[in-house]
Enzyme design. Structure first.
Site, PDB file in Angstrom:
ATOM      1  N   ASP A 151      70.076  37.301  50.679  1.00  0.00           N
ATOM      2  CA  ASP A 151      68.892  36.431  50.568  1.00  0.00           C
ATOM      3  C   ASP A 151      69.299  34.972  50.711  1.00  0.00           C
ATOM      4  O   ASP A 151      68.631  34.188  51.384  1.00  0.00           O
ATOM      5  CB  ASP A 151      68.198  36.614  49.204  1.00  0.00           C
ATOM      6  CG  ASP A 151      67.035  37.592  49.263  1.00  0.00           C
ATOM      7  OD1 ASP A 151      67.074  38.496  50.120  1.00  0.00           O
ATOM      8  OD2 ASP A 151      66.101  37.464  48.447  1.00  0.00           O
TER       9      ASP A 151
ATOM     10  N   ASP B  84      72.845  42.088  47.872  1.00  0.00           N
ATOM     11  CA  ASP B  84      71.418  41.829  47.743  1.00  0.00           C
ATOM     12  C   ASP B  84      71.197  40.328  47.576  1.00  0.00           C
ATOM     13  O   ASP B  84      70.380  39.717  48.261  1.00  0.00           O
ATOM     14  CB  ASP B  84      70.862  42.594  46.534  1.00  0.00           C
ATOM     15  CG  ASP B  84      69.382  42.318  46.321  1.00  0.00           C
ATOM     16  OD1 ASP B  84      68.636  42.355  47.310  1.00  0.00           O
ATOM     17  OD2 ASP B  84      68.990  42.050  45.166  1.00  0.00           O
TER      18      ASP B  84
ATOM     19  N   LYS C 254      84.185  40.580  42.412  1.00  0.00           N
ATOM     20  CA  LYS C 254      84.363  39.854  41.149  1.00  0.00           C
ATOM     21  C   LYS C 254      85.576  40.497  40.473  1.00  0.00           C
ATOM     22  O   LYS C 254      85.496  41.016  39.352  1.00  0.00           O
ATOM     23  CB  LYS C 254      83.073  39.965  40.309  1.00  0.00           C
ATOM     24  CG  LYS C 254      83.048  39.108  39.078  1.00  0.00           C
ATOM     25  CD  LYS C 254      82.864  37.618  39.354  1.00  0.00           C
ATOM     26  CE  LYS C 254      82.996  36.812  38.074  1.00  0.00           C
ATOM     27  NZ  LYS C 254      83.017  35.339  38.314  1.00  0.00           N
TER      28      LYS C 254
ATOM     29  N   TYR D 249      72.959  49.799  41.431  1.00  0.00           N
ATOM     30  CA  TYR D 249      71.640  50.275  41.834  1.00  0.00           C
ATOM     31  C   TYR D 249      71.472  51.770  41.571  1.00  0.00           C
ATOM     32  O   TYR D 249      70.372  52.234  41.300  1.00  0.00           O
ATOM     33  CB  TYR D 249      71.423  50.043  43.341  1.00  0.00           C
ATOM     34  CG  TYR D 249      70.869  48.704  43.702  1.00  0.00           C
ATOM     35  CD1 TYR D 249      71.590  47.547  43.445  1.00  0.00           C
ATOM     36  CD2 TYR D 249      69.631  48.592  44.328  1.00  0.00           C
ATOM     37  CE1 TYR D 249      71.074  46.307  43.801  1.00  0.00           C
ATOM     38  CE2 TYR D 249      69.123  47.359  44.687  1.00  0.00           C
ATOM     39  CZ  TYR D 249      69.849  46.225  44.416  1.00  0.00           C
ATOM     40  OH  TYR D 249      69.340  45.009  44.771  1.00  0.00           O
TER      41      TYR D 249
ATOM     42  N   ASP E  44      80.890  34.333  42.889  1.00  0.00           N
ATOM     43  CA  ASP E  44      80.305  33.044  42.494  1.00  0.00           C
ATOM     44  C   ASP E  44      80.751  31.942  43.449  1.00  0.00           C
ATOM     45  O   ASP E  44      79.967  31.093  43.872  1.00  0.00           O
ATOM     46  CB  ASP E  44      80.638  32.691  41.034  1.00  0.00           C
ATOM     47  CG  ASP E  44      82.096  32.881  40.675  1.00  0.00           C
ATOM     48  OD1 ASP E  44      82.854  33.482  41.474  1.00  0.00           O
ATOM     49  OD2 ASP E  44      82.511  32.422  39.590  1.00  0.00           O
TER      50      ASP E  44
HETATM   51  C1  IPM Z   1      66.298  44.323  49.565  1.00  0.00           C
HETATM   52  C2  IPM Z   1      65.318  44.308  48.420  1.00  0.00           C
HETATM   53  C3  IPM Z   1      65.460  45.619  47.657  1.00  0.00           C
HETATM   54  C4  IPM Z   1      66.869  45.684  47.114  1.00  0.00           C
HETATM   55  C5  IPM Z   1      64.444  45.797  46.519  1.00  0.00           C
HETATM   56  C6  IPM Z   1      63.028  45.639  47.020  1.00  0.00           C
HETATM   57  C7  IPM Z   1      64.635  47.099  45.809  1.00  0.00           C
HETATM   58  O1  IPM Z   1      65.519  43.204  47.610  1.00  0.00           O
HETATM   59  O2  IPM Z   1      66.188  45.186  50.446  1.00  0.00           O
HETATM   60  O3  IPM Z   1      67.184  43.472  49.576  1.00  0.00           O
HETATM   61  O4  IPM Z   1      67.153  45.115  46.054  1.00  0.00           O
HETATM   62  O5  IPM Z   1      67.713  46.296  47.760  1.00  0.00           O
HETATM   63 MG    MG Z   2      66.991  41.858  48.327  1.00  0.00          MG
END
Ligand code: IPM
Ligand code: MG
Length: 362
Positions: free
Chosen positions: A255, A251, A195, A146, A227
């Protein structure tokens, strides 16, 4: 630990989309906490994200950063939306988000994924697979790909793009320590995800985590490739307790973990640095498709306030009061549209906020 009546400064960033609606409900909870527990909060609103781009020409205005820095904690709604998706990098809400994390030294992002029993039916996984799932993803937030150098260059084969992934030992050490500390407060099990079969940054990550583990002999540490972790999260989510991983993997996995619970509208998160300061926000995004309709779920933002009370202020009783109120309201059958099985009986954002406020008690 804080004195009960010391005034706590909270920077409030409503942001875009449903951000302002859900933050308004969280502010009611702050007010009710003052009445019930005698804590005192001073809130200051700041512009950030798309709305800041529109009004100030930048996603992260200097005065917003100054307000955050002068506060004990930040409460953030959500930022972003299709309106700004095609903007240049400097004029994107996401750039503001990365900027605020870096500028406030928030190197650690904590996202719990916990199954609310009464919402099991909202998950896409079978209830028996989900049984007992209660995990936390500890994501490194200010390093890795990032924040590495990014550029494009012309080559004889056409244009090339480069993103570099860099981690130094101290960045890995501090996030590892934080994850071990969290593991100590839970079931003393830590899974480090990398990884290391391919990436040099991952090999350094693993070596460093192993070295730090010597200081935490009571925590059982294991290493899982990213993975495989993605697969195991779907297969046996309850086998995880605390997961620590680098920025990009975190990230993606956070999710995935959030969605297991079928209740992304319910999950809170904390971004922390070295001290008690933290930025708290719902895991869900700005949901531009339902913004302004008063139907969004404020629970994730309200639970982010509870997380703020626990992690930044040490107000455990007040945090428990919020969590209990949320549980009682859900147990009584109240649902916003995102978590309702029978959509016709769904209630709106303010109704949900009001019910939770009314259910708070000492
Ligand atoms: C998160 C989001 C952010 C990230 C984006 C919006 C830049 O997906 O907070 O997880 O990737 O960190
Ligand atoms: Mg995210």
């Amino acid at each position: 630990m804080s004195e009960v009546n010391e005034v706590k400064k909270i920077a409030v960033i409503a942001g875009d989309g449903i951000g302002p609606e859900v933050v308004a409900e969280a502010e009611k909870v702050l007010k009710r906490t003052e009445e019930l527990f005698g804590h005192k909060f001073e809130t200051e609103h700041a512009l950030f994200g798309g709305i800041a781009i529109d009004e100030r020409g930048t996603p992260l205005p200097d005065d917003t950063l100054a307000i955050c820095k002068a506060s004990d904690a930040v409460l953030l709604g959500a930022v972003g939306g299709p309106k700004w998706d095609n903007n240049s990098k400097e004029l994107r809400p996401e750039t503001g988000l990365l900027g605020i994390r870096k500028a406030l030294g928030l190197f650690s992002n904590i996202r719990p994924a916990v199954i609310f029993d009464c919402l099991k039916e909202a998950s896409t996984l079978k209830p028996e697979v989900l049984e007992g799932t209660d995990l936390i993803v500890v994501r490194e937030l200010t390093g890795g790909i990032y924040f590495g150098e990014k550029f494009r260059r012309e080559t004889e084969n056409g244009q090339e793009a480069v993103d570099t992934c860099v981690y130094n030992v101290s960045e890995i050490e501090r996030i590892a320590r934080q994850a071990f500390e969290i593991a100590l407060t839970r079931s003393k099990k830590l899974t480090s995800v990398d990884k290391a079969n391919v990436l040099e940054t991952s090999r350094l990550w693993r070596e460093t985590v192993i070295r730090i583990s010597a200081d935490y002999p009571d925590v059982e540490l294991d290493h899982v490739l990213v993975d495989n972790c993605a697969m195991q999260l779907l297969r046996r989510p309850s086998s995880f307790d605390v997961i620590v991983t680098e920025n990009m993997f975190g990230d993606i996995l956070s999710d995935e973990a959030a969605m297991l619970t079928g209740s992304i509208g319910m999950l809170s998160s904390a971004s922390l640095g070295e001290g008690s300061f933290g930025l708290y926000e719902p895991v869900h995004g700005s949901a531009p498709d339902i913004a302004g309709q008063g139907i969004s779920n404020p629970i994730a933002t309200i639970l982010s306030v509870a997380l703020m009370f626990r992690l930044t202020f040490g107000y455990h009783e007040a945090a428990a009061s919020i969590e209990r109120a949320v549980k009682n309201v859900l147990d009584a059958g109240h649902r916003t549209g995102d978590i309702a099985v029978d959509k016709s009986s769904a209630i709106g954002t303010t109704a949900m906020g009001d019910l939770i406020v009314a259910a708070m008690s000492k």
